[in-house]
Every structure is written in C-alpha cells, then in structure tokens.
Design an enzyme around this catalytic site. Structure first.
Site, PDB file in Angstrom:
ATOM      1  N   ASP A   1       8.795  -6.584  -4.710  1.00 29.23           N
ATOM      2  CA  ASP A   1       8.287  -6.142  -3.562  1.00 29.23           C
ATOM      3  C   ASP A   1       7.787  -4.791  -3.451  1.00 29.23           C
ATOM      4  O   ASP A   1       8.304  -3.819  -2.825  1.00 29.23           O
ATOM      5  CB  ASP A   1       9.389  -6.364  -2.291  1.00 29.23           C
ATOM      6  CG  ASP A   1       9.848  -7.842  -2.594  1.00 29.23           C
ATOM      7  OD1 ASP A   1       8.949  -8.519  -2.707  1.00 29.23           O
ATOM      8  OD2 ASP A   1      10.980  -8.016  -2.126  1.00 29.23           O
TER       9      ASP A   1
ATOM     10  N   GLU B   1       2.810 -12.655   4.215  1.00 31.93           N
ATOM     11  CA  GLU B   1       3.789 -11.695   4.431  1.00 31.93           C
ATOM     12  C   GLU B   1       3.718 -10.477   3.673  1.00 31.93           C
ATOM     13  O   GLU B   1       2.569 -10.286   2.949  1.00 31.93           O
ATOM     14  CB  GLU B   1       5.152 -12.564   4.264  1.00 31.93           C
ATOM     15  CG  GLU B   1       5.415 -12.786   2.750  1.00 31.93           C
ATOM     16  CD  GLU B   1       6.562 -13.527   2.420  1.00 31.93           C
ATOM     17  OE1 GLU B   1       7.179 -14.242   3.330  1.00 31.93           O
ATOM     18  OE2 GLU B   1       7.025 -13.523   1.317  1.00 31.93           O
TER      19      GLU B   1
END
Length: 724
Positions: A54, A211
């Site tokens: 991430d 997302e």
C-alpha cells in the site's frame, strides 16, 4: 621525549583507525540486504525485496518519502526516505503504540487488522500521514515537522477507508476515500491545519471495486489513481477537483506490475510511477517505473512497453549513495534498531536492553501465534538468512525461546528450559527435536528462500557446526487468516505457564548476499516434472490455485510474458518437451530459450484452445538436443488477451530404455548383479545399458540411482521414479 610522545600518539591514532575499520568490516560482513542498485546506473525491481504494501510516495525537495502499511506491528506506520526512489532507508514510525485492543490480552489476537493503506502529504513545513484505524476510533491524521521525530495526531471522528490526503495548489487540503465493496470514491474537505473536516462528503467517482486512492494535479488536470485489488491500477481524470471523473483508463494490470499506487514528480519535471505487486510469501513489494504521457494520460512504463513495469531500468536520479533498509542489530545501544516492530503491543516490563544484549523475559502464552513480545522485522528476498546468538542460562523449565518465522504458515526453532532440548515446529507441531543440550550459548538460523518458497531451520553451539533441524516449511501468504503480511523474522520467548525466566539475545544478523550475487539455486533435473509455479523469477504472470492438481498453476499469461528456471540440468541431452496446459482462448505458443530471454531457441510448443482455463491437455514438441546446465526461459507468444494456463512441464530424451528399467544385464530380473553394475559405473567402468540404469529419469546415472536400486532390492520401493 617529545619524539616518543608523537610516535605513541601516531601509533594510538593508527590503532584507533584500524579498530574502527575492523568494526566497520565486521559489520559489513553480516549486514547485507537486498540491493536493487546495480552500481552501473541501473536498478532492478522491486526497490525493496520485502513486504512494503500500500505505498504512498511524495517528494519534498531532494528527498522522496514512502509510507506503507504495518497492520498489527508496533510501533506502526513505517516511513522510508530516498534520494533517488531506488536506495531506501527506514527513518521513522508515525505510531509509537497501537490502542490497548492490540495488547494480546487473554491471548486475543487481531492479525490482518491494525492500520493499513496510509497516505503521506506535506504542507508548509509539516508532514502529514492519514490512516484509518481498525479499532473503532476512526481515521487519524498524524503530523510532524521531522519524519524521524515524534508524531502527534488529530482524530477525524469518523471512519474513512483507504484515505488519501490531497493538497491543492492553493493550499486547501482534501480527503478522498472509499472501499472496494462501495464501488465509489468520495471526497471531503479538510480544515487548513488538517485537524478536522469541513462540510460533507461527495461522490467523485463511481467505478466497480475501486479503493486505495491517490490524487495528483498535473498542469491543471486532476488525476485520481485507484486499485482494483489483485486486478489492475486505474486512473480517472477531471478538470474539476470534485469531478465528475468520467474518464477512466487502466494503467497497469496486476500481472504486469501490480496495483495500488500513483505517480510522483522528479526535480527535472518528469514523473515516475509506484505501486505494489502481490508476490506470495514475501508479501506485496513496491516497484517503480517511468511514466510516459499519452493523450494526457500518465501511462506506466516506457515507450513501446506501456502498461508494463519491467524488472530493470536506468535509475530516475543518478549518482546517489547506495543504501538499504536497516536489518542487523548488535543490541549494544540504548534503543532497538529502527527496523524492529513488535507483534502487537509489547509488555514493556518484560524486555530491556542491558547494554550488550536484548533481554526477553518469557511472556505467558499457549503458543507462538499468541505470544506477546515477539520482536519482528521483515523477511527479505530473494534469499535471506536471519541468525541470532542467545544465552539461555536463565530460562525456566517451561520457557520456549528462539527464532521464529511469523506468517502463514509459521514456525520456529527454539530451546526449551528443562529438560533442555531444541525443537523445530510448523504451525505449533513439533517437526524435529535435539536432546542432551548442555551449552548455554546457542545460535539459531532461519533461511527464507523466496525463489523456492522454502524456509529451513538450523542450530549450532560453540562446539559444532550448523545443523538443519526438521523439514523445510513451504512459505505462503494468507490475507484472510494470516497476518496480511509477508513472512517475518521473529525473536520470541514465551511460556505456557507464568515464568520468571529470561533469554539474552546477543545479536541478530541478516546474512544474505546482495541481490545480484544471491546464491544459485540447486540444480533442477530437466527430466523431472517441474511445477510451473516453482519459477526463479517471472514477468507478467500470476500464480493461482489449482484444485484439480492439488497445487497451483501459472495463469493470466499474455504475449511476451515469461518464466525463468535457474540451473536446469539437461544431463546428456534432451530432445523432447512435454507440458500440461489449458486455454479458454485460441491458445498460443511456448518458446524455450537458453540463458536469456533472447537466447538460443531450442523449441516451440503450440498450445491449442481447450475450452477452459482449467481444462487441461498435454502438449509436446521436439527440441534441438541440449546438454549440461542452463537457465531456462519459458516465453509465451500469441495474439492479444490471455493465452493459456500452465501447470507443469518436463523434458524427454531419445535414449528410452528398450529393456526393463533396472535390469542392466538383461537377464530378465533385477537383482544384486544389477546393483554391482551401477556401482562399477560410478567407479569409472562403462556399462552397456546406461539408459536402464537411469532409475530416476534425470538424464544421468549417479549415486541417487544406486540408492534407488538398493531400496528396490530391500523392498522399500517397488517401482522406480523413471517408470512414472
């Protein structure tokens, strides 16, 4: 007198210099970590061969800053810094300690929770990192003038999944957010000091499964980057901050480079992209590539290779110092190395630094999975070895202390207090034991080989050399029931019952060679069935479950993708190739090349459409005779779209036995006379039917065939591997 004093001073300075050099060299001898910088102006992806998922990246002045997920590790939210996007070092953590929900009280664990998908930003001399806390307290924005210093935070009072801070050119801050199940991304304005929100949120993008937002403004256009998990990285654009972001394009597919990422500007005005790629047991690794602007879109990859994140590029910025994230630790200072994170919150009354070691008192836990105060750091690839030296003289009878591998699966090698023995476990099941241990000083080692996906466990003391204990563990990754992280090294000491014992850890050392000089894997017999997923490295493909074959296979194969298998032994010669493949399209070709992607082409095997990706067929083709050991490049070619799935392959030879395998003297039976003939062959004599002596179909007659013959004559086996 003065001359003597000067000579003594000179000798003293020389001694101090030599002492410092010896210390530096001794540290260098064990401080190797994966090094992406090849030293010739180029680098190899990933830029850190470990679990840095991430990623959120910005540039401030001459430095790049990276924030990534840390889940239940404490301290949390690691920050890394680089001058060229290639050479990184760890500089701090935003979170000193997670909430008390992560204390492992009564053995309660919260793996796969904690904090993840952060976003880093910079405004007016202050760094900001936003993250949504998965403890019910909602989103926080951490802030600090110094990334290496203390961070404070604002609580936004609500949950914002995968939040992204965006600072517009007028200085106004915003927060974009959204989860894949919502099929939309929303945005809300923040207060000027980022201490809270202003007004209400609005939907700015509707798109399935998006997302992990990152928002950037370039030349008056807003670019919104989003992950479609495990599938692709997409980009939407608008001239208006609030949208609509009606145009969306795919920048990169998961198999071509990854998902979840964005772009960052360089001092010269160009842009580079960053994203993470799922890579099995090692975790999700950050990769970078140049950005090529096409029709106003920031396409990932260089011209001619758009949508592809290649393994090697020229560095975006040249002539910067080679650095790697910190790893080894002598535990002789006043604080732990910045690379360390505890598994959940530690009990700070149960550990200390003595000045020469790390003292771990035994915490009460039923097993390693629930053991508090396990000190962890990331496992590194492609091959790394973590080693500790301990003093176990003050351990109590029920204590279990040593070195673990934390992930899914997990395992450890440890010493027990009394009776003193060394055990190796996998998923809490003991796989190996050594008794009659008398030494107080012990060494434990775990080797993580992410090429073979195997972890092996070793021990020694000061009177004997390294010995493997137990069987190798096949490393994996499970986001749902595991840690949601790559495999980690973990120094642990726990006891099923309350204990006052402790273990002193003298040091931890990461002993792997720099990436380009990683040890060669063991030879692979070209004539054995080689599982496609057991590649050394790959480009463009993905590994997926294959319930039909009780294992895995390679899928999502497109034109130009390839697999690499190192050190393949073709023995005295291979002339044929067989493979198990399936295709729901029109299929494609498997090109077989030696030693490089454009090396000698020894054969091309067509794969037809079979009506389904898991509708398997066996295909075969001839190959030009190849002998000896080579790196094998399995390259896929065909039309656009997905071509095929590949399960396994093997090579064949012309010297197929005409008699019964094992019956070397062709007398109709396999007996001790045949065993003697193999033995003579190994001692240098020639035998007539060498093909009948190749009992494992490896292409050569060796000690393994001799052992197989002995097992056959003793009744341990009833068939030879070469008959299957």
């Amino acid at each position: 007198m003065e001359g003597n004093s000067r000579r003594r001073a000179s000798l003293k300075k020389a001694f101090v210099f030599l002492l410092v050099m010896c210390i530096m060299l001794s540290q260098m001898s064990f401080a190797f970590a994966y090094q992406p910088d090849k030293g010739d102006g180029t680098f190899t992806n990933p830029v850190m061969y470990a679990d840095y998922p991430d990623p959120s990246m910005i540039r401030v002045g001459n430095y790049f800053y990276l924030a990534t997920s840390t889940f239940v590790n404490s301290p949390g939210l690691v920050i890394c810094r680089s001058e060229d996007m290639v050479n990184w070092e760890i500089v701090g953590h935003c979170i000193d300690r997670l909430s008390d929900q992560y204390n492992m009280d009564n053995g309660n664990t919260k793996y796969a929770s904690g904090c993840f998908a952060p976003s880093i930003a910079y405004k007016d001399g202050t760094f900001y990192v936003v993250v949504n806390m998965n403890d019910g307290t909602g989103a926080r924005i951490y802030y600090s003038k110094d990334v290496s210093g203390t961070w404070k935070y604002y609580n936004l009072g609500a949950s914002y999944f995968d939040p992204c801070i965006f600072i517009d050119t007028d200085g106004t801050p915003y927060l974009a957010y959204g989860g894949a199940w919502e099929n939309q991304i929303r945005m809300i304005q923040l207060k000027p000091d980022l201490s809270g929100t202003v007004g209400s949120s609005r939907t700015i993008l509707s798109y399935n499964n998006v997302e992990g937002s990152h928002l950037v403004k370039v030349d008056g256009t807003y670019y919104l980057f989003n992950a479609v998990p495990a599938r692709s990285l997409v980009c939407s654009r608008s001239k208006n901050l609030w949208g609509p972001y009606g145009e969306t394009t795919t920048l990169c597919t998961a198999g071509k480079g990854g998902h979840q990422g964005g772009i960052v500007d360089l001092p010269d005005g160009t842009y580079w992209g960053y994203l993470h790629q799922d890579d099995g047991a090692v975790g999700r690794m950050t990769r970078i590539c140049p950005i090529t602007w096409k029709n106003g879109w920031p396409m990932f990859g260089r011209e001619g290779y758009l949508g592809q994140v290649e393994n090697t590029y020229r560095k975006p910025i040249q002539n910067k110092e080679i650095k790697v994230p910190q790893a080894s630790d002598e535990f002789n200072g006043g604080s732990l190395g910045i690379q360390w994170m505890w598994n959940h919150n530690p009990d700070n009354t149960k550990w200390s630094l003595t000045g020469s070691s790390l003292r771990l008192e035994a915490t009460t836990a039923s097993d390693f999975w629930k053991a508090r105060n396990s000190l962890t750091q990331k496992g590194q690839g492609p091959i790394s070895t973590g080693t500790i030296k301990i003093d176990c003289s003050n351990m109590k009878p029920s204590d279990i202390g040593g070195l673990g591998m934390l992930g899914d699966p997990r395992g450890y090698i440890a010493v027990t207090g009394s009776p003193r023995k060394i055990i190796m476990t996998e998923e809490e099941v003991i796989k190996g034991t050594v008794t009659n241990i008398t030494s107080d000083i012990l060494y434990f080692r775990i080797q993580m080989d992410f090429n073979t996906k195997k972890a092996t466990f070793y021990w020694k003391d000061d009177t004997r050399n390294w010995q493997q204990l137990g069987t190798a563990i096949t490393m994996g990754f499970d986001w749902q029931y595991g840690t949601f992280q790559g495999e980690q090294y973990a120094i642990m000491n726990f006891s099923p019952t309350a204990s006052t014992g402790y273990m002193d850890v003298d040091w931890f050392r990461l002993n792997d060679e720099p990436g380009p000089n990683a040890p060669e894997p063991d030879p692979i017999s070209a004539f054995s069935k080689i599982e496609a997923e057991n590649f050394y490295t790959q480009y463009g493909t993905q590994t997926e479950d294959n319930p039909d074959d009780d294992g895995r296979n390679i899928g999502y194969i497109e034109n130009g993708d390839y697999l690499v298998f190192k050190n393949v032994d073709f023995g005295n010669g291979a002339t044929g190739f067989q493979a198990r493949a399936g295709s729901a399209s029109e299929g494609g070709n498997i090109e077989l090349r030696l030693d490089s992607l454009n090396g000698t082409l020894i054969g091309t095997c067509p794969v037809p459409g079979t009506g389904g990706w898991k509708t398997w067929t066996e295909v075969s083709c001839s190959v030009s005779k190849v002998t000896g050991k080579h790196d094998l490049y399995v390259k896929f070619t065909g039309n656009s779209g997905y071509l095929m799935n590949l399960d396994w392959f093997k090579f064949t030879a012309d010297n197929i036995p005409t008699g019964k395998l094992g019956d070397l003297n062709d007398d109709g039976s396999i007996d001790s006379l045949d065993l003697v003939l193999i033995k003579k062959h190994l001692l240098g004599d020639t035998i007539e039917n060498t093909s009948l002596a190749d009992l494992d179909a490896s292409g050569t007659v060796d000690a393994i065939d001799f052992a197989l013959m002995k097992q056959y004559l003793l009744g341990i086996i009833t068939t030879f591997p070469g008959e299957k």
